[in-house]
Design an enzyme around this catalytic site. Structure first.
Site, PDB file in Angstrom:
ATOM      1  N   LYS A  44       7.688  -5.139   1.623  1.00 60.53           N
ATOM      2  CA  LYS A  44       7.236  -6.489   1.950  1.00 60.53           C
ATOM      3  C   LYS A  44       8.359  -7.363   2.341  1.00 60.53           C
ATOM      4  O   LYS A  44       7.757  -8.599   2.814  1.00 60.53           O
ATOM      5  CB  LYS A  44       5.804  -6.428   1.315  1.00 60.53           C
ATOM      6  CG  LYS A  44       5.169  -5.774   2.176  1.00 60.53           C
ATOM      7  CD  LYS A  44       3.964  -5.494   1.697  1.00 60.53           C
ATOM      8  CE  LYS A  44       2.625  -6.455   1.787  1.00 60.53           C
ATOM      9  NZ  LYS A  44       1.911  -6.852   1.208  1.00 60.53           N
ATOM     10  N   LYS A  46       8.653  -9.799  -0.281  1.00 65.53           N
ATOM     11  CA  LYS A  46       7.519 -11.205  -0.974  1.00 65.53           C
ATOM     12  C   LYS A  46       7.934 -10.603  -3.018  1.00 65.53           C
ATOM     13  O   LYS A  46       7.906 -10.313  -3.260  1.00 65.53           O
ATOM     14  CB  LYS A  46       5.770 -10.128  -0.472  1.00 65.53           C
ATOM     15  CG  LYS A  46       5.518 -10.880   0.938  1.00 65.53           C
ATOM     16  CD  LYS A  46       3.883 -10.764   0.239  1.00 65.53           C
ATOM     17  CE  LYS A  46       3.251 -11.481   1.479  1.00 65.53           C
ATOM     18  NZ  LYS A  46       1.808 -11.953   1.714  1.00 65.53           N
TER      19      LYS A  46
HETATM   20  N1  C2G Z   1      -5.273 -14.892   5.042  1.00 65.38           N
HETATM   21  C1  C2G Z   1      -6.367 -15.215   5.533  1.00 65.38           C
HETATM   22  N2  C2G Z   1      -6.514 -16.405   5.418  1.00 65.38           N
HETATM   23  C2  C2G Z   1      -5.094 -17.099   4.778  1.00 65.38           C
HETATM   24  C3  C2G Z   1      -4.573 -16.284   3.397  1.00 65.38           C
HETATM   25  C4  C2G Z   1      -4.252 -15.250   4.504  1.00 65.38           C
HETATM   26  O1  C2G Z   1      -7.181 -14.591   6.243  1.00 65.38           O
HETATM   27  N3  C2G Z   1      -5.014 -18.296   4.327  1.00 65.38           N
HETATM   28  C5  C2G Z   1      -5.991 -12.955   4.683  1.00 65.38           C
HETATM   29  C6  C2G Z   1      -4.538 -12.492   5.599  1.00 65.38           C
HETATM   30  O2  C2G Z   1      -4.236 -11.889   6.847  1.00 65.38           O
HETATM   31  C7  C2G Z   1      -4.806 -11.066   5.204  1.00 65.38           C
HETATM   32  C8  C2G Z   1      -5.266 -11.171   3.873  1.00 65.38           C
HETATM   33  O3  C2G Z   1      -5.666 -12.530   3.674  1.00 65.38           O
HETATM   34  O4  C2G Z   1      -5.449 -10.141   5.977  1.00 65.38           O
HETATM   35  C9  C2G Z   1      -4.672 -11.179   2.458  1.00 65.38           C
HETATM   36  O5  C2G Z   1      -3.590 -11.656   3.052  1.00 65.38           O
HETATM   37  P1  C2G Z   1      -2.126 -11.590   1.510  1.00 65.38           P
HETATM   38  O6  C2G Z   1      -2.142 -11.467   0.753  1.00 65.38           O
HETATM   39  O7  C2G Z   1      -0.816 -12.179   2.477  1.00 65.38           O
HETATM   40  O8  C2G Z   1      -1.393 -10.161   2.863  1.00 65.38           O
HETATM   41  P2  C2G Z   1      -0.730  -9.566   3.431  1.00 65.38           P
HETATM   42  O9  C2G Z   1       1.615  -9.743   3.182  1.00 65.38           O
HETATM   43  O10 C2G Z   1      -0.701  -9.806   4.649  1.00 65.38           O
HETATM   44  O11 C2G Z   1      -0.387  -7.539   2.995  1.00 65.38           O
HETATM   45  O12 C2G Z   1      -0.344  -3.098   4.680  1.00 65.38           O
HETATM   46  C10 C2G Z   1      -0.654  -4.780   5.445  1.00 65.38           C
HETATM   47  C11 C2G Z   1      -0.136  -5.549   4.743  1.00 65.38           C
HETATM   48  O13 C2G Z   1      -0.250  -5.158   2.738  1.00 65.38           O
HETATM   49  C12 C2G Z   1      -1.266  -6.932   4.125  1.00 65.38           C
END
Ligand code: C2G
Length: 151
Positions: A44, A46
């Protein structure tokens, strides 16, 4: 039993994650999280700070989360949703539209993200604090070396 499934990295667990998980749990009776493995996070693009096992333990300690499984690829969602007997697949709205292809097996929901907080922003703040401390040490060191020269 309405099972909700979501996915994410959940690195540096913060209030945005908590508020999302609470809202997701309120959509049903059970919330299951597909947690990105350290290896999948590389896919991803990250660089995670907290390793998978710790991120998993933190999520399982959250009152809104009922179970966690490992996310290792983009392609596993359909199988996961069927295994978990999910009724709802939900993500924050930074993913809006990206998973609509799953609408034939579950209800797909995108919820508003929490503004002004993100793992990336937290990393930036932490590095700014570190840089300021380095500047203070460098300033002190040059002040001391000037004093030593005068001795
Ligand atoms: N999120 C949120 N508000 C934030 C930060 C994150 O609502 N201020 C939500 C994101 O929209 C996501 C969840 O928290 O739905 C997890 O965010 P991440 O850990 O950044 O996950 P991500 O990298 O988006 O991984 O297959 C899907 C991926 O694995 C999603």
């Amino acid at each position: 039993m309405t099972t909700v499934v979501t996915y994410g990295t959940f690195d540096l667990f913060h209030i945005g994650h908590v508020r999302l998980l609470k809202r997701l749990r309120d959509l049903g009776d059970r919330l299951v999280v597909g947690l990105s493995s350290d290896e999948f996070n590389s896919v991803k693009g990250k660089n995670v700070i907290i390793p998978y096992e710790d991120r998993r333990e933190i999520l399982l300690s959250c009152r809104y989360v009922d179970d966690v499984f490992q996310e290792n690829s983009w392609e596993q969602k359909r199988d996961d949703l069927q295994r978990e007997n999910a009724s709802i697949f939900a993500m924050g709205d930074d993913w809006i539209g990206k998973f609509d292809d799953l609408q034939d097996v579950v209800k797909v929901v995108y919820l508003p993200r929490t503004q002004d907080v993100s793992t990336t922003e937290l990393k930036t703040v932490i590095s700014e604090i570190q840089n300021e401390k380095i500047r203070q040490i460098q300033s002190l060191a040059s002040h001391l070396s000037r004093l030593i020269e005068k001795l």
